[in-house]
Design a protein around this motif. Sequence first.
Motif, PDB file in Angstrom:
ATOM      1  N   GLU A1257      29.619  42.057  24.563  1.00 25.45           N
ATOM      2  CA  GLU A1257      30.369  40.840  24.864  1.00 25.45           C
ATOM      3  C   GLU A1257      31.863  41.131  24.989  1.00 25.45           C
ATOM      4  O   GLU A1257      32.558  40.570  25.835  1.00 25.45           O
ATOM      5  CB  GLU A1257      30.108  39.797  23.791  1.00 25.45           C
ATOM      6  CG  GLU A1257      28.696  39.200  23.855  1.00 25.45           C
ATOM      7  CD  GLU A1257      28.439  38.223  22.727  1.00 25.45           C
ATOM      8  OE1 GLU A1257      29.293  38.154  21.821  1.00 25.45           O
ATOM      9  OE2 GLU A1257      27.408  37.540  22.764  1.00 25.45           O
ATOM     10  N   GLN A1258      32.355  42.017  24.114  1.00 25.28           N
ATOM     11  CA  GLN A1258      33.766  42.388  24.226  1.00 25.28           C
ATOM     12  C   GLN A1258      34.055  43.075  25.556  1.00 25.28           C
ATOM     13  O   GLN A1258      35.065  42.798  26.222  1.00 25.28           O
ATOM     14  CB  GLN A1258      34.151  43.292  23.049  1.00 25.28           C
ATOM     15  CG  GLN A1258      34.151  42.580  21.700  1.00 25.28           C
ATOM     16  CD  GLN A1258      34.413  43.534  20.557  1.00 25.28           C
ATOM     17  OE1 GLN A1258      34.552  44.747  20.784  1.00 25.28           O
ATOM     18  NE2 GLN A1258      34.473  43.001  19.340  1.00 25.28           N
ATOM     19  N   GLU A1259      33.166  44.002  25.939  1.00 25.46           N
ATOM     20  CA  GLU A1259      33.335  44.652  27.238  1.00 25.46           C
ATOM     21  C   GLU A1259      33.314  43.629  28.371  1.00 25.46           C
ATOM     22  O   GLU A1259      34.093  43.704  29.321  1.00 25.46           O
ATOM     23  CB  GLU A1259      32.234  45.689  27.447  1.00 25.46           C
ATOM     24  CG  GLU A1259      32.344  46.870  26.507  1.00 25.46           C
ATOM     25  CD  GLU A1259      31.182  47.824  26.699  1.00 25.46           C
ATOM     26  OE1 GLU A1259      31.095  48.786  25.958  1.00 25.46           O
ATOM     27  OE2 GLU A1259      30.364  47.576  27.617  1.00 25.46           O
ATOM     28  N   LYS A1260      32.427  42.655  28.237  1.00 22.79           N
ATOM     29  CA  LYS A1260      32.353  41.617  29.262  1.00 22.79           C
ATOM     30  C   LYS A1260      33.675  40.829  29.341  1.00 22.79           C
ATOM     31  O   LYS A1260      34.177  40.527  30.418  1.00 22.79           O
ATOM     32  CB  LYS A1260      31.186  40.680  28.952  1.00 22.79           C
ATOM     33  CG  LYS A1260      31.107  39.484  29.913  1.00 22.79           C
ATOM     34  CD  LYS A1260      30.089  38.489  29.427  1.00 22.79           C
ATOM     35  CE  LYS A1260      30.119  37.261  30.305  1.00 22.79           C
ATOM     36  NZ  LYS A1260      29.209  36.218  29.818  1.00 22.79           N
ATOM     37  N   ASP A1265      38.673  39.414  32.021  1.00 22.47           N
ATOM     38  CA  ASP A1265      40.145  39.320  32.090  1.00 22.47           C
ATOM     39  C   ASP A1265      40.684  40.097  33.279  1.00 22.47           C
ATOM     40  O   ASP A1265      41.601  39.651  33.990  1.00 22.47           O
ATOM     41  CB  ASP A1265      40.751  39.845  30.789  1.00 22.47           C
ATOM     42  CG  ASP A1265      40.375  38.965  29.609  1.00 22.47           C
ATOM     43  OD1 ASP A1265      40.004  37.791  29.838  1.00 22.47           O
ATOM     44  OD2 ASP A1265      40.436  39.458  28.471  1.00 22.47           O
ATOM     45  N   GLU A1266      40.115  41.284  33.470  1.00 21.69           N
ATOM     46  CA  GLU A1266      40.566  42.095  34.590  1.00 21.69           C
ATOM     47  C   GLU A1266      40.287  41.390  35.923  1.00 21.69           C
ATOM     48  O   GLU A1266      41.124  41.381  36.849  1.00 21.69           O
ATOM     49  CB  GLU A1266      39.874  43.455  34.538  1.00 21.69           C
ATOM     50  CG  GLU A1266      40.374  44.419  35.611  1.00 21.69           C
ATOM     51  CD  GLU A1266      39.678  45.759  35.510  1.00 21.69           C
ATOM     52  OE1 GLU A1266      39.900  46.592  36.387  1.00 21.69           O
ATOM     53  OE2 GLU A1266      38.912  45.953  34.537  1.00 21.69           O
ATOM     54  N   LEU A1267      39.117  40.773  36.027  1.00 27.99           N
ATOM     55  CA  LEU A1267      38.800  40.040  37.251  1.00 27.99           C
ATOM     56  C   LEU A1267      39.740  38.854  37.453  1.00 27.99           C
ATOM     57  O   LEU A1267      40.137  38.539  38.584  1.00 27.99           O
ATOM     58  CB  LEU A1267      37.339  39.569  37.196  1.00 27.99           C
ATOM     59  CG  LEU A1267      36.279  40.647  37.435  1.00 27.99           C
ATOM     60  CD1 LEU A1267      34.899  40.065  37.184  1.00 27.99           C
ATOM     61  CD2 LEU A1267      36.359  41.177  38.847  1.00 27.99           C
ATOM     62  N   ASP A1268      40.085  38.167  36.350  1.00 28.84           N
ATOM     63  CA  ASP A1268      41.024  37.048  36.478  1.00 28.84           C
ATOM     64  C   ASP A1268      42.377  37.505  37.011  1.00 28.84           C
ATOM     65  O   ASP A1268      42.991  36.852  37.883  1.00 28.84           O
ATOM     66  CB  ASP A1268      41.197  36.349  35.131  1.00 28.84           C
ATOM     67  CG  ASP A1268      39.908  35.653  34.712  1.00 28.84           C
ATOM     68  OD1 ASP A1268      39.073  35.364  35.605  1.00 28.84           O
ATOM     69  OD2 ASP A1268      39.733  35.422  33.511  1.00 28.84           O
ATOM     70  N   ARG A1269      42.817  38.658  36.486  1.00 34.93           N
ATOM     71  CA  ARG A1269      44.110  39.174  36.981  1.00 34.93           C
ATOM     72  C   ARG A1269      44.033  39.506  38.467  1.00 34.93           C
ATOM     73  O   ARG A1269      44.957  39.228  39.242  1.00 34.93           O
ATOM     74  CB  ARG A1269      44.503  40.413  36.177  1.00 34.93           C
ATOM     75  CG  ARG A1269      44.970  40.103  34.764  1.00 34.93           C
ATOM     76  CD  ARG A1269      45.687  41.303  34.168  1.00 34.93           C
ATOM     77  NE  ARG A1269      44.828  42.476  34.129  1.00 34.93           N
ATOM     78  CZ  ARG A1269      44.028  42.780  33.107  1.00 34.93           C
ATOM     79  NH1 ARG A1269      43.972  41.962  32.064  1.00 34.93           N
ATOM     80  NH2 ARG A1269      43.305  43.871  33.138  1.00 34.93           N
ATOM     81  N   LYS A1270      42.929  40.108  38.863  1.00 35.24           N
ATOM     82  CA  LYS A1270      42.793  40.449  40.279  1.00 35.24           C
ATOM     83  C   LYS A1270      42.729  39.192  41.150  1.00 35.24           C
ATOM     84  O   LYS A1270      43.235  39.162  42.275  1.00 35.24           O
ATOM     85  CB  LYS A1270      41.548  41.316  40.486  1.00 35.24           C
ATOM     86  CG  LYS A1270      41.722  42.718  39.915  1.00 35.24           C
ATOM     87  CD  LYS A1270      40.534  43.591  40.250  1.00 35.24           C
ATOM     88  CE  LYS A1270      40.754  45.003  39.721  1.00 35.24           C
ATOM     89  NZ  LYS A1270      39.638  45.898  40.049  1.00 35.24           N
ATOM     90  N   SER A1296      33.597  39.623  43.959  1.00 32.54           N
ATOM     91  CA  SER A1296      32.666  38.656  43.378  1.00 32.54           C
ATOM     92  C   SER A1296      31.333  39.311  43.008  1.00 32.54           C
ATOM     93  O   SER A1296      30.770  39.070  41.960  1.00 32.54           O
ATOM     94  CB  SER A1296      32.430  37.526  44.371  1.00 32.54           C
ATOM     95  OG  SER A1296      31.502  36.608  43.852  1.00 32.54           O
ATOM     96  N   LEU A1297      30.876  40.155  43.906  1.00 22.71           N
ATOM     97  CA  LEU A1297      29.616  40.854  43.610  1.00 22.71           C
ATOM     98  C   LEU A1297      29.763  41.785  42.418  1.00 22.71           C
ATOM     99  O   LEU A1297      28.853  41.938  41.604  1.00 22.71           O
ATOM    100  CB  LEU A1297      29.165  41.646  44.838  1.00 22.71           C
ATOM    101  CG  LEU A1297      28.666  40.797  46.014  1.00 22.71           C
ATOM    102  CD1 LEU A1297      28.369  41.689  47.204  1.00 22.71           C
ATOM    103  CD2 LEU A1297      27.438  40.017  45.616  1.00 22.71           C
ATOM    104  N   LYS A1298      30.919  42.412  42.307  1.00 24.09           N
ATOM    105  CA  LYS A1298      31.139  43.304  41.158  1.00 24.09           C
ATOM    106  C   LYS A1298      31.112  42.500  39.869  1.00 24.09           C
ATOM    107  O   LYS A1298      30.537  42.920  38.852  1.00 24.09           O
ATOM    108  CB  LYS A1298      32.465  44.028  41.328  1.00 24.09           C
ATOM    109  CG  LYS A1298      32.714  45.078  40.258  1.00 24.09           C
ATOM    110  CD  LYS A1298      33.974  45.871  40.556  1.00 24.09           C
ATOM    111  CE  LYS A1298      34.166  46.950  39.493  1.00 24.09           C
ATOM    112  NZ  LYS A1298      35.382  47.736  39.728  1.00 24.09           N
ATOM    113  N   ARG A1299      31.772  41.306  39.891  1.00 19.88           N
ATOM    114  CA  ARG A1299      31.751  40.466  38.690  1.00 19.88           C
ATOM    115  C   ARG A1299      30.328  40.026  38.358  1.00 19.88           C
ATOM    116  O   ARG A1299      29.909  40.048  37.202  1.00 19.88           O
ATOM    117  CB  ARG A1299      32.633  39.246  38.930  1.00 19.88           C
ATOM    118  CG  ARG A1299      32.702  38.292  37.745  1.00 19.88           C
ATOM    119  CD  ARG A1299      33.779  37.237  37.963  1.00 19.88           C
ATOM    120  NE  ARG A1299      33.512  36.490  39.174  1.00 19.88           N
ATOM    121  CZ  ARG A1299      32.652  35.462  39.252  1.00 19.88           C
ATOM    122  NH1 ARG A1299      31.982  35.103  38.191  1.00 19.88           N
ATOM    123  NH2 ARG A1299      32.476  34.814  40.386  1.00 19.88           N
TER     124      ARG A1299
END
Length: 1941
Positions: A1257-1260, A1265-1270, A1296-1299
């Motif tokens: 869950e932490q990794e998620k 967070d990284e996706l939000d920044r991008k 999106s697919l990566k997320r």
Amino acid sequence: MLPMIVHVPNVCSSLVWTRSEAGSCQSNPNAPCQCQESLEPLPLPPGQCMQGRWSQEIEEMEDKVTSPEKAEEAKLKARYPHLGQKPGGSDFLRKRLQKGFARVWIPDPEEVWKSAELLKDYKPGDKALLLHLEEGKDLEYHLDPKTKELPHLRNPDILVGENDLTALSYLHEPAVLHNLRVRFIDSKLIYTYCGIVLVAINPYEQLPIYGEDIINAYSGQNMGDMDPHIFAVAEEAYKQMARDERNQSIIVSGESGAGKTVSAKYAMRYFATVSGSASEANVEEKVLASNPIMESIGNAKTTRNDNSSRFGKYIEIGFDKRYRIIGANMRTYLLEKSRVVFQAEEERNYHIFYQLCASANIPEFKMLRLGNANNFHYTNQGGSPVIEGVDDAKEMAHTRQACTLLGISESYQMGIFRILAGILHLGNVGFASRDSDSCTIPPKHEPLSIFCDLMGVDYEEMCHWLCHRKLATATETYIKPISKLQATNARDALAKHIYAKLFNWIVDHVNQALHSAVKQHSFIGVLDIYGFETFEINSFEQFCINYANEKLQQQFNMHVFKLEQEEYMKEQIPWTLIDFYDNQPCINLIESKLGILDLLDEECKMPKGSDDTWAQKLYNTHLSKCALFEKPRLSNKAFIIQHFADKVEYQCEGFLEKNKDTVFEEQIKVLKSSKFKMLPELFQDDEKAISPTSATSSGRIPLTRTPAKPTKGRPGQMAKEHKKTVGHQFRNSLHLLMETLNATTPHYVRCIKPNDFKFPFTFDEKRAVQQLRACGVLETIRISAAGFPSRWTYQEFFSRYRVLMKQKDVLSDRKQTCKNVLEKLILDKDKYQFGKTKIFFRAGQVAYLEKLRADKLRAACIRIQKTIRGWLLRKKYLRMRRAAITVQRYVRGYQARCYAKFLRRTRAATIVQKYWRMYVVRRRYKITRAATIVLQSYLRGYLARNRYHKILREHKAVIIQKWVRGWLARTRYKRSMHAIIYLQCCFRRMMAKRELKKLKIEARSVERYKKLHIGMENKIMQLQRKVDEQNKDYKCLMEKLTNLEGIYNSETEKLRSDLERLQLSEEEAKVATGRVLSLQEEIAKLRKDLEQTQSEKKSIEERADKYKQETEQLVSSLKEENTLLKQEKETLNHLIVEQAKEMTETMEKKLVEETKQLELDLNDERLRYQNLLNEFSRLEERYDDLKEEMTLMVNVPKPGHKRTDSTHSSNESEYTFSSEIAETEDIPLRTEEPSEKKVPLDMSLFLKLQKRVTELEQEKQVMQDELDRKEEQMLRSKAKEEERPQVRGAELEYESLKRQELESENKKLKNELNELRKALSEKSAPEVTAPGAPAYRVLMEQLASVSEELDVRKEEVLILRSQLVSQKEAIQPKNTMTDSTILLEDVQKMKDKGEIAQAYIGLKETNRLLESQLQSQKRSHENEAEALRGEIQSLKEENNRQQQLLAQNLQLPPEARIEASLQHEITRLTNENLYFEELYADDPKKYQSYRISLYKRMIDLMEQLEKQDKTVRKLKKQLKVFAKKIGELEVGQMENISPGQIIDEPIRPVNIPRKEKDFQGMLEYKKEDEQKLVKNLILELKPRGVAVNLIPGLPAYILFMCVRHADYLNDDQKVRSLLTSTINSIKKVLKKRGDDFETVSFWLSNTCRFLHCLKQYSGEEGFMKHNTSRQNEHCLTNFDLAEYRQVLSDLAIQIYQQLVRVLENILQPMIVSGMLEHETIQGVSGVKPTGLRKRTSSIADEGTYTLDSILRQLNSFHSVMCQHGMDPELIKQVVKQMFYIVGAITLNNLLLRKDMCSWSKGMQIRYNVSQLEEWLRDKNLMNSGAKETLEPLIQAAQLLQVKKKTDDDAEAICSMCNALTTAQIVKVLNLYTPVNEFEERVSVSFIRTIQMRLRDRKDSPQLLMDAKHIFPVTFPFNPSSLALETIQIPASLGLGFIARV
């Protein structure tokens, strides 16, 4: 006409009868085993055949008998009460002996009884009998002149070796002894029934008859159906307990070494095996674990037995209402305490002492300070501390394990061992005499010090009271020293008392461990008690033992008498009193008032009582009053009691002391004050132990059952108890035992010791008879013989003696038929009685009936022989007469033709002779004339040649004479010259000799010496030269010497200077002196080493020389050998060629063998795998049962919301089928269980998994967070993205697919975690999840594989995600998982309350978090539902627009349709884009997701466009082929149509009719209908209706078509869900209706068909070979279901195994009755006389099964399987398994039933097997391998029928019985039992020959076949030719919600 012999084909092909010289009937030793067409006539001497040695026809009884005859008759009756009267009169026995050749038993001092044959008829008044012994001697046997007793008659051979002694016609001691000996020695059978008693003879050898397979064979069987066995007695007790609701007892008695303990142990093991336990506490294991403990503390080695029980015990095994073991209780009697302090020669103390000494090196035993057993006085007296083959250290480990199993803690175990070690050290305490009346212990005595340390008592106090005692009077108390002997006795008494208390304490704790809180419904008691004992010196111990045996014998006699009476009353037979021996007078003598025990107690109370005064009281009281009490002639300190078994003389010495059992009170008080807590515990509940009359100084003491709590009583009562003696206590405990036994139904086992030397299978007749008399077996025989011992049911009597009846005598009423026949056969009606169901015969009547039957059979045989012989001879005569007439006719015609031919030849010969003679004479003349001319010419030439030769010879003779005369002259000249030369030589030799003499004389003169001195002068000159050379050398040396002197002088000066220098360094030299010495020593060592090295070098050189010589010799020999080898090489080359051929052949054979071996290994692997599956299914069922029980036990669950897992991934692993049982069935009904029940099985494992989830869950969160920044960066660069819309869209799509991929990874991990939790929760044992356990390792491996799989499949998931349609994702329901019920079962298995509390707290917090998540998910789901509703409305509108567009497009030409549709789609997408831009203007994230879905749809459209282009191109190519033909047709049609019609015809819209849909073989259903589909198609489906009305395998086809549609939609979750639901539903159906054959067969067939469909349409080339092109189009396109194929294969294996179990349960009751007991061929086998056992009340009236019943059942099985469409190969495997079960069960029962091993039964079995083979042929199943499974049974039947006499027969048997093991062959031969007098038993020598021939055969030692064995099953691929699109779904299945696609 002499009687002739011939085979009787309808009776027996090997019954060839001849007469012996003596007139008795016996089997012909030379009779062939197969039918012969011709037999030589065998003349029979006149006299009696069949039973001729016993009697001829019964004579009529005389009306009047003289008085002497009556007197003799009375004597006979007194000798033979059971013979009473025989048919024909009361003088039957006398008439038996009046006929010659009767066989009798006579007494013998060595063999007890000998068999003899009467040679001379006996007449009344004869004083002796003339007998012929078996060893060939004749004997004159003198009768007793007073009693005139005649010897016992011997039973017919057919009755010898019977299972039940009561089946013997003549019941007496020699018959019993002989029957036991034949069974024990010849047949190796140790068990024999004697009425209600099982006689067990100790074989002193391990026998393979106690395995679990034997237990299973005896379980559920009637007692008389199987061979005698301890298991049969145990089964009878268990069955009567369950049937009669009455407690049972098994009384095991016998001498020491007879096998009592082993028999009792096997009985308890039987109960533990067949009943199981009522709880998971494994009570049966605890019951069995009590044996090693009690054996270690209560058993010892004696001269008679290595493991002799030195106490008696009665174990009550308790059962609940379901008759499962719930506990046990033990009572002990008469522990032999004297063995603790004394052992006789070659004996040992109790085993526990030697086990302790052998384990002294164990670290925890160091404190006990033990050592070798020889170091202790209490263990070294017997001189035999070691038992051969027994490891005391290992036995100690077993004892400790048993203690642990019974709940005795480690601290208590160490306490027990401390006390035992203290006893050993106490025995080493020595005493020193101070004077005659006092003694002392040496100061700081080490043994006593160790004893005190171990016991925790004061050294000085114990030392004092070991040497002193306290005397109390009325006024004062004295402390008196005791002598050394008294101190030693007191020490031994203390040791015995401590051991007895410890023994009692252990028994109490064992009882506590075996006690159950569950209420006991019933029990079975097992009494293991000593038998009657008599030795040279008998004391108090033997008196108590024999007293107990008197009581037991009385109880036994009463029980036997009671059973006889009940049997007579049940059958309504007139009851007459039977006089039997009642030993109540003997018991009164012992226990009555003023009896022996009463007088002994009274004498013990006397102040000056002694053994002598007690003996005098006995003489005065009983000597003249009781006939059972006697006084020895030469002793006043002994008495004799006439026991039921024998007279026993008891020595009075020691009776009083042993009865008092004195122990000093002060020593006990010292022990009670011990600091060691366990020691006072031994004495706290038994204060009376310290009384002077409470324990023995020697002998055995009684141990009554100690109560769990100490009883409280009044002081007066306590004082009264103090006065109890050993005899009084023993009498009370014995009365308690008898009350218990009388309240139960007893079963008796009498153990017999065959010899005193422990030799295996050695029978000592003297010892056996002594024990038979003592154990009451003969009394049972006597009671049985006094009444009606032989009992037959009417049907058995009719079957056996039908041959004695005429056809008119046979009525429909069997009872009346038997009555009519018996009235004719036996005139005296007192010899039999008719009961309700049986006929009762007096002793001897069966032998008489057997004799009549044998006579009738012999007469019939002779008549058959006579008739057949006459018919054969008449037929032969007529055939010879016809042949003779025919031969004469042909011979006479031939002779007439020959005579006519002779006449014609004579006339022709005369004419020929005339012309021939003329021709011969003429020819002879011509030859003579020609010959004369030739002779003349040759004669004249000859004369001329002679003259010429004569002249020639004369001329040559002249020439020869000339040359001869010249040669003679030359010869004379040469001879003269030779003589002259010889004379000259002789003369010259004489002159030379004279000259030689002169030379010799001159040689002796001076001149000779001169010549010799010439050499000496030369030598002198040489010596002179040497002297000169030496002088020169001397001069040189002198010069050198002078030079050396000069050098010396100079050196001397130097040395002087050096000396001064050395003097300066003198001090240094002194320091170095020691160093020099060491160096010198080293030099000396080096010199020695050098010398040694030199010597070694020399030796090496010598060896080298020697080696060199040897090498040379070896080289030479090798050269020689080389030449020989070269010669051999050629021969070897030739041999190599031959061997190469042989090796090729052998290699091919080995290859074939290895191939077979690999096939066997493969089958073994399959079998192991399938057994594991079976075990898994069993554990799964057990888990489900436990789960159901626990759900009933827990509280009613509260209704709650079921949490759905929003992170459930569509790429979830496909292994979730086993953990989703409840999820797929009743999801709507699932509710949360109370949280306090949700604790995992292993908290450590749960925490680890929870930690892993947290990390994920932490990794998620980090990734999110990284996706939000991008995303923020992408929003900032929105202007740039508008310029490059395609690039920006692709990037957005990728991000999106990566997320989504990251989210899917997280979901997948969570799902895997949930699955693993469920897999753990399904385990039944807590230790499965412990770290290091297999399940734990599997868990960690699966976690690792999950993490690796995430990395491997990341890119694959990206590609798959890009191909998904957004609309399907929006509509697709999200299946979720929950943890709400995962941990329910684990909670209920946790026992630690602390863990439960911690888990409860943790889970409360978890539940709060889950509730918040559920609320948020609920809100999100509601929002999504609203959005989906709007989207559905828009989709409906879009659908309407699409339909209108389609109608418009259909009116356009084909080329314009595609462009129009694309244009419309672009317009629609543009409008939709504008709409969503306006809709999501305020929410950029939603707009972004919309754009991604838009791009996905565009990609899908592009792909569809490409596919359509390909299809169009393909169709265009196909259309070109038909263009010309179509054009020609169109031209012909256009010619008939005018152009005006074409132009003027208006174009109007055409209504095109819809064609019939082309189905693709798929079925579509909605996701919410899945449970309905499973319910209607699997759970509620009735197999019978489907099998009869619909196509086979229809459910499988429907399920597969549904799977195909899910595969077509690329919906992996739907596929997984459907397959999982299918598998779990099939399991549920089989669990619910698993006993129904039709249900199991139906689902086995459908599971296999489903598996075949998955293979056939998998797309793999190997499975597509037999498909049609249409079927290949139906293959799965998106998913590879190979893993599910394996799961279905495992499920099919489990169903197959369940089917086999159902088959076995149905067939098992039929097999024995139909294959063995039922007479398929009527009249072939007759029923032998049987004993009491088969008429017991345990035989239930059951419907008898026949072979036809089995065949009907097989037909039913086969028809059901065929109706269900089961694969033919699978049907063959099922049939093979069925036949194996039939063969195995039949053979196992045959091996355990002596009455079934006969020639006629072999014929019945072979006929039954042939019927089974005929059934296989009818069903076309001969190639199924079923016939081969019956091969052991066939060979066993053949073994019963073949000849068994000569070595050739043995060789034939060994080669024939290759499917039977050696043990089975020997067992069948041992059990072979003749049913008629005409058959012979198998000799012991023949069996030994068989064993010798088979000793090299390597086969299993197991006797019985494994009837539970299941062959490994395979499922060969069987494709279906049925087209899926043609399958119709009937309305009866209720599947209207499914649509065909």
